[in-house]
Design an enzyme around this catalytic site. Structure first.
Site, PDB file in Angstrom:
ATOM      1  N   HIS A  15       0.871  -1.201   0.000  1.00  0.00           N
ATOM      2  CA  HIS A  15       0.000   0.000   0.000  1.00  0.00           C
ATOM      3  C   HIS A  15       0.894   1.233   0.000  1.00  0.00           C
ATOM      4  O   HIS A  15       1.472   1.587   1.024  1.00  0.00           O
ATOM      5  CB  HIS A  15      -0.886   0.004   1.252  1.00  0.00           C
ATOM      6  N   HIS A  17       1.379   5.444  -1.714  1.00  0.00           N
ATOM      7  CA  HIS A  17       0.957   6.572  -2.551  1.00  0.00           C
ATOM      8  C   HIS A  17       2.207   7.133  -3.217  1.00  0.00           C
ATOM      9  O   HIS A  17       3.060   7.705  -2.541  1.00  0.00           O
ATOM     10  CB  HIS A  17       0.284   7.646  -1.689  1.00  0.00           C
ATOM     11  N   LYS A 101      -9.548  -0.416  -5.292  1.00  0.00           N
ATOM     12  CA  LYS A 101      -9.570   0.236  -3.980  1.00  0.00           C
ATOM     13  C   LYS A 101     -10.914   0.881  -3.708  1.00  0.00           C
ATOM     14  O   LYS A 101     -11.411   1.669  -4.521  1.00  0.00           O
ATOM     15  CB  LYS A 101      -8.467   1.313  -3.939  1.00  0.00           C
ATOM     16  N   HIS A 138     -10.480   1.051   2.318  1.00  0.00           N
ATOM     17  CA  HIS A 138     -10.214   2.089   3.321  1.00  0.00           C
ATOM     18  C   HIS A 138     -11.345   1.963   4.332  1.00  0.00           C
ATOM     19  O   HIS A 138     -12.474   2.394   4.073  1.00  0.00           O
ATOM     20  CB  HIS A 138     -10.180   3.485   2.684  1.00  0.00           C
ATOM     21  N   HIS A 176      -4.348  -0.469   6.070  1.00  0.00           N
ATOM     22  CA  HIS A 176      -3.823   0.315   7.201  1.00  0.00           C
ATOM     23  C   HIS A 176      -4.677   0.186   8.461  1.00  0.00           C
ATOM     24  O   HIS A 176      -5.304   1.133   8.917  1.00  0.00           O
ATOM     25  CB  HIS A 176      -3.605   1.778   6.829  1.00  0.00           C
ATOM     26  N   ASP A 249       1.630   2.685   3.524  1.00  0.00           N
ATOM     27  CA  ASP A 249       0.746   3.852   3.411  1.00  0.00           C
ATOM     28  C   ASP A 249       1.574   5.138   3.391  1.00  0.00           C
ATOM     29  O   ASP A 249       1.141   6.171   3.894  1.00  0.00           O
ATOM     30  CB  ASP A 249      -0.308   3.902   4.521  1.00  0.00           C
TER      31      ASP A 249
HETATM   32  C1  NCD Z   1      -3.464   9.227   2.125  1.00  0.00           C
HETATM   33  C2  NCD Z   1      -3.082  10.260   1.067  1.00  0.00           C
HETATM   34  O1  NCD Z   1      -2.577  11.322   1.427  1.00  0.00           O
HETATM   35  O2  NCD Z   1      -3.260   9.977  -0.123  1.00  0.00           O
HETATM   36  N1  NCD Z   1      -3.365   9.828   3.416  1.00  0.00           N
HETATM   37  C3  NCD Z   1      -3.167   9.170   4.583  1.00  0.00           C
HETATM   38  O3  NCD Z   1      -3.202   9.829   5.635  1.00  0.00           O
HETATM   39  N2  NCD Z   1      -2.939   7.894   4.635  1.00  0.00           N
HETATM   40  C4  NCD Z   1      -4.811   8.705   1.847  1.00  0.00           C
HETATM   41  C5  NCD Z   1      -5.149   7.460   2.633  1.00  0.00           C
HETATM   42  O4  NCD Z   1      -4.574   6.401   2.426  1.00  0.00           O
HETATM   43  O5  NCD Z   1      -6.037   7.533   3.488  1.00  0.00           O
HETATM   44 ZN    ZN Z   2      -3.223   5.104   1.831  1.00  0.00          ZN
END
Ligand code: NCD
Ligand code: ZN
Length: 352
Positions: A15, A17, A101, A138, A176, A249
């Site tokens: 996971h 971003h 997702k 989520h 998460h 995450d």
């Molecule tokens: C994530 C993001 O900024 O894209 N933020 C986070 O706090 N984890 C989005 C998410 O996974 O909830």
């Molecule tokens: Zn995330």
């Protein structure tokens, strides 16, 4: 006596971003350095909703990878009430998309296009169940009357249990995980449910964010909970139970977006994730289970082969320095400080 080096199957990040544009270029080398593969979140603006979007995003990532990198991005689609089950099916069968997702609309960063009415996406879930494609969740409700610290527990009862009952063989990854309620739920399920756990939720509770002044770099979603929940996550991760695996995450936001009257949620942690996780396992006398959590359990659940390459960690005599923030043209980016001594450093990756 503790071992001083550890050689593991190269880990994966289930996971992450990676963002796009300049931020992608800045953060991607950190993922590519320590991980074989990563499940890439689709919450760009606009989101990655169709297989064609995922193909284009994968091409952007591939172009930003360091030369000779073997890192493999595994693409995901952002589920909306308009998602076409056939597009999802084709994307999965062609190998362009690995998972879908589910963001409840409004739950987190860039989730406005998410799902309001779960039943509207049942045709997509039905197809996914039949082809063995994982749904990544989520797991937070967004009802304004539900306290933000209770949103995960309420999600289990109100949203996840109905999905589980309706699609018993759908592979579901509860992303998460942040609560003991979540751990207990996953442990109560059969083989089709698993969960990712982040490095930060293994080491901080909500005090890190709220005591001694408000600390925006410890704000993420789902928000860190009280200590008893952190302890349940540590126990689950270090137990060796195949249903729990690493998902960083890692969610970078530039400092000016976090240090604001309405700061963004997200922690950028991939640079020191493996050091932190190894330290957590050592502190809990569980180094023998580290490889399962970071390198084996996720691949097993996704039905993918484990990586051939290996990663060597070495225990240092002195704690590692707190990572310095990165300077990008649009601002600085702060790396996660785990607020505890960490002795494990990544030494090298051995490719076969
Ligand atoms: C994530 C993001 O900024 O894209 N933020 C986070 O706090 N984890 C989005 C998410 O996974 O909830
Ligand atoms: Zn995330």
């Amino acid at each position: 006596m503790t071992a001083t080096t550890l050689t593991l199957t190269l880990p994966d990040d289930w996971h992450v971003h990676l963002r796009s544009g300049e931020l992608l270029k800045a953060v991607l080398p950190f993922s590519a350095q320590h991980f074989g593969r990563a499940i890439v979140m689709p919450n760009l603006q606009p989101p990655v909703v169709k297989t064609a979007d995922a193909q284009a995003y994968r091409a952007e990532i591939a172009a930003a990878l360091p030369e000779n990198s073997h890192f493999q991005p595994l693409m995901t689609l952002y589920l909306t009430e308009q998602t076409d089950p056939n597009d999802v099916k084709q994307g999965f069968l062609n190998g362009d998309v690995t998972a879908v997702k589910l963001y409840p609309a409004g739950a987190t960063t860039n989730s406005a296009a998410g799902v309001k009415n779960l039943e509207a996406v049942y045709p997509v879930l039905e197809v996914m169940e039949s082809i063995g494609m994982p749904l990544l969740v989520h797991g937070e409700v967004v009802d304004p009357e539900v306290d933000i610290f209770d949103r995960e527990a309420v999600f289990i009862e109100k949203k996840l249990q109905p999905i589980r009952a309706r699609f018993p063989k759908l592979k579901v990854v509860f992303e998460h995980l942040t609560t003991k309620d979540g751990v207990d739920y996953v442990q109560s399920c059969e083989q089709y449910t698993a969960a990712t756990i982040t490095p930060h939720h293994l080491v901080i509770n909500r005090n890190a964010m709220l005591v001694g002044g408000i600390k925006p770099h410890y704000y993420c979603l789902p928000v860190a909970k009280r200590e008893l929940h952190r302890l349940a996550l540590v126990e689950a991760a270090t137990s060796g139970d195949a249903r729990f695996f690493l998902g960083t995450d890692s969610a970078p936001h530039l400092d000016h977006a976090k240090q604001s009257a309405c700061g963004c949620a997200g922690i950028f942690n991939v640079a020191n994730t493996l050091s932190i996780v190894a330290q957590v396992f050592e502190n809990n006398h569980a180094l023998s289970h580290l490889e399962r959590f970071v390198s084996l359990n996720g691949a097993l659940f996704y039905g993918l082969p484990v990586n051939q390459a290996q990663l060597v960690l070495e225990r240092q005599l002195e704690p590692l320095p707190v990572p310095e923030s990165l300077s990008l043209s649009q601002g600085t980016l702060t790396l996660f400080d785990p607020l505890m001594p960490v002795y494990w450093a990544v030494k090298q990756v051995i490719t076969p």
